[in-house]
Design a protein around this motif. Structure first.
Motif, PDB file in Angstrom:
ATOM      1  N   PHE A   3     -24.978 -10.428   6.747  1.00 36.84           N
ATOM      2  CA  PHE A   3     -23.768  -9.693   6.379  1.00 36.84           C
ATOM      3  C   PHE A   3     -23.671  -9.530   4.864  1.00 36.84           C
ATOM      4  O   PHE A   3     -23.284  -8.474   4.368  1.00 36.84           O
ATOM      5  CB  PHE A   3     -22.538 -10.424   6.913  1.00 36.84           C
ATOM      6  N   LEU A   4     -24.041 -10.576   4.112  1.00 34.09           N
ATOM      7  CA  LEU A   4     -23.956 -10.511   2.653  1.00 34.09           C
ATOM      8  C   LEU A   4     -25.059  -9.653   2.043  1.00 34.09           C
ATOM      9  O   LEU A   4     -24.921  -9.167   0.930  1.00 34.09           O
ATOM     10  CB  LEU A   4     -24.006 -11.916   2.053  1.00 34.09           C
ATOM     11  N   ALA A   5     -26.152  -9.463   2.767  1.00 37.37           N
ATOM     12  CA  ALA A   5     -27.273  -8.675   2.248  1.00 37.37           C
ATOM     13  C   ALA A   5     -27.040  -7.195   2.533  1.00 37.37           C
ATOM     14  O   ALA A   5     -27.875  -6.517   3.105  1.00 37.37           O
ATOM     15  CB  ALA A   5     -28.583  -9.150   2.856  1.00 37.37           C
ATOM     16  N   ASN A   6     -25.898  -6.693   2.129  1.00 33.28           N
ATOM     17  CA  ASN A   6     -25.526  -5.307   2.334  1.00 33.28           C
ATOM     18  C   ASN A   6     -25.332  -4.674   0.964  1.00 33.28           C
ATOM     19  O   ASN A   6     -24.529  -5.145   0.160  1.00 33.28           O
ATOM     20  CB  ASN A   6     -24.237  -5.256   3.160  1.00 33.28           C
ATOM     21  N   THR A   7     -26.054  -3.611   0.695  1.00 28.88           N
ATOM     22  CA  THR A   7     -25.984  -2.970  -0.614  1.00 28.88           C
ATOM     23  C   THR A   7     -24.582  -2.447  -0.914  1.00 28.88           C
ATOM     24  O   THR A   7     -24.095  -2.593  -2.030  1.00 28.88           O
ATOM     25  CB  THR A   7     -26.997  -1.803  -0.681  1.00 28.88           C
ATOM     26  N   HIS A   8     -23.933  -1.879   0.087  1.00 27.30           N
ATOM     27  CA  HIS A   8     -22.588  -1.331  -0.140  1.00 27.30           C
ATOM     28  C   HIS A   8     -21.581  -2.429  -0.469  1.00 27.30           C
ATOM     29  O   HIS A   8     -20.683  -2.225  -1.294  1.00 27.30           O
ATOM     30  CB  HIS A   8     -22.124  -0.533   1.074  1.00 27.30           C
ATOM     31  N   LEU A   9     -21.720  -3.575   0.159  1.00 26.57           N
ATOM     32  CA  LEU A   9     -20.834  -4.704  -0.131  1.00 26.57           C
ATOM     33  C   LEU A   9     -21.032  -5.176  -1.571  1.00 26.57           C
ATOM     34  O   LEU A   9     -20.064  -5.472  -2.285  1.00 26.57           O
ATOM     35  CB  LEU A   9     -21.108  -5.836   0.859  1.00 26.57           C
ATOM     36  N   HIS A  10     -22.277  -5.221  -2.015  1.00 27.17           N
ATOM     37  CA  HIS A  10     -22.577  -5.655  -3.376  1.00 27.17           C
ATOM     38  C   HIS A  10     -22.043  -4.646  -4.399  1.00 27.17           C
ATOM     39  O   HIS A  10     -21.447  -5.025  -5.414  1.00 27.17           O
ATOM     40  CB  HIS A  10     -24.087  -5.841  -3.533  1.00 27.17           C
ATOM     41  N   ILE A  11     -22.242  -3.361  -4.138  1.00 30.39           N
ATOM     42  CA  ILE A  11     -21.749  -2.329  -5.055  1.00 30.39           C
ATOM     43  C   ILE A  11     -20.231  -2.362  -5.134  1.00 30.39           C
ATOM     44  O   ILE A  11     -19.650  -2.271  -6.220  1.00 30.39           O
ATOM     45  CB  ILE A  11     -22.267  -0.937  -4.641  1.00 30.39           C
ATOM     46  N   ILE A  47     -19.865 -11.513  -6.225  1.00 33.54           N
ATOM     47  CA  ILE A  47     -20.962 -10.684  -6.732  1.00 33.54           C
ATOM     48  C   ILE A  47     -22.264 -11.478  -6.698  1.00 33.54           C
ATOM     49  O   ILE A  47     -23.309 -10.974  -6.273  1.00 33.54           O
ATOM     50  CB  ILE A  47     -20.668 -10.191  -8.163  1.00 33.54           C
ATOM     51  N   ILE A  48     -22.211 -12.721  -7.128  1.00 34.61           N
ATOM     52  CA  ILE A  48     -23.419 -13.554  -7.151  1.00 34.61           C
ATOM     53  C   ILE A  48     -23.913 -13.839  -5.735  1.00 34.61           C
ATOM     54  O   ILE A  48     -25.118 -13.794  -5.470  1.00 34.61           O
ATOM     55  CB  ILE A  48     -23.169 -14.842  -7.957  1.00 34.61           C
ATOM     56  N   LEU A  54     -29.154 -10.132  -1.458  1.00 32.80           N
ATOM     57  CA  LEU A  54     -30.025  -8.969  -1.660  1.00 32.80           C
ATOM     58  C   LEU A  54     -31.336  -9.354  -2.339  1.00 32.80           C
ATOM     59  O   LEU A  54     -32.390  -8.797  -2.038  1.00 32.80           O
ATOM     60  CB  LEU A  54     -29.306  -7.911  -2.495  1.00 32.80           C
ATOM     61  N   PHE A  55     -31.266 -10.320  -3.251  1.00 34.73           N
ATOM     62  CA  PHE A  55     -32.467 -10.800  -3.931  1.00 34.73           C
ATOM     63  C   PHE A  55     -33.442 -11.410  -2.925  1.00 34.73           C
ATOM     64  O   PHE A  55     -34.651 -11.157  -2.991  1.00 34.73           O
ATOM     65  CB  PHE A  55     -32.078 -11.826  -4.994  1.00 34.73           C
ATOM     66  N   PRO A 116     -36.001  -0.082  -4.170  1.00 28.75           N
ATOM     67  CA  PRO A 116     -35.877   0.444  -2.800  1.00 28.75           C
ATOM     68  C   PRO A 116     -34.598   0.050  -2.057  1.00 28.75           C
ATOM     69  O   PRO A 116     -34.131   0.820  -1.229  1.00 28.75           O
ATOM     70  CB  PRO A 116     -37.097  -0.136  -2.083  1.00 28.75           C
ATOM     71  N   LEU A 117     -34.025  -1.110  -2.308  1.00 22.64           N
ATOM     72  CA  LEU A 117     -32.811  -1.507  -1.605  1.00 22.64           C
ATOM     73  C   LEU A 117     -31.576  -0.769  -2.115  1.00 22.64           C
ATOM     74  O   LEU A 117     -30.567  -0.710  -1.434  1.00 22.64           O
ATOM     75  CB  LEU A 117     -32.562  -3.016  -1.741  1.00 22.64           C
ATOM     76  N   GLY A 118     -31.639  -0.207  -3.295  1.00 21.66           N
ATOM     77  CA  GLY A 118     -30.493   0.484  -3.878  1.00 21.66           C
ATOM     78  C   GLY A 118     -30.377   1.906  -3.371  1.00 21.66           C
ATOM     79  O   GLY A 118     -31.206   2.421  -2.624  1.00 21.66           O
TER      80      GLY A 118
END
Length: 123
Positions: A3-11, A47-48, A54-55, A116-118
């Protein structure tokens, strides 16, 4: 952790962090600034967390070193934001930290949008 590895959530988290940072800068002193600064620190943690997720996903690709540089850039951006707010509170000069913030922010966003993930914003 998926769930945390979501690009939209991070942005969303870092956009919220940047908005709260500028609100806190504009308030300068007082109770409102203290409250927004504390909320911003909670957003830093989010954010971290999303960045680490994602990292970890990005390390599976062949561009692991670039994801490491992006992670380091993100930590430096958060550090510069915090340094600016603390030094403003102590009424010390912040010019160097503003310059470093924009340099690290540019590098981090460039890497984030080009990996690529972005999102393919720069492609």
């Amino acid at each position: 952790m998926d769930f945390l590895a979501n690009t939209h959530l991070h942005i969303t988290a870092w956009v919220l962090g940047i908005i709260l940072f500028f609100v806190s800068v504009l308030l300068k002193t007082g109770k409102g600034q203290k409250i927004t600064h504390m909320v911003l620190r909670l957003v830093y943690v989010f954010i971290i967390l999303t960045g680490v997720a994602l990292f970890m996903v990005g390390m599976d690709s062949d561009m692991g070193m670039l994801y490491g540089f992006k992670f380091l850039g993100g930590i430096l951006v958060i550090g510069m934001m915090e340094m600016i707010l603390v030094r403003m509170k102590k009424q010390k000069p912040t010019t160097m930290f503003w310059v470093l913030l924009f340099v690290f922010l540019f590098i981090t966003m460039f890497l984030g949008f080009s990996l690529p993930l972005g999102s393919s914003f720069l492609a």
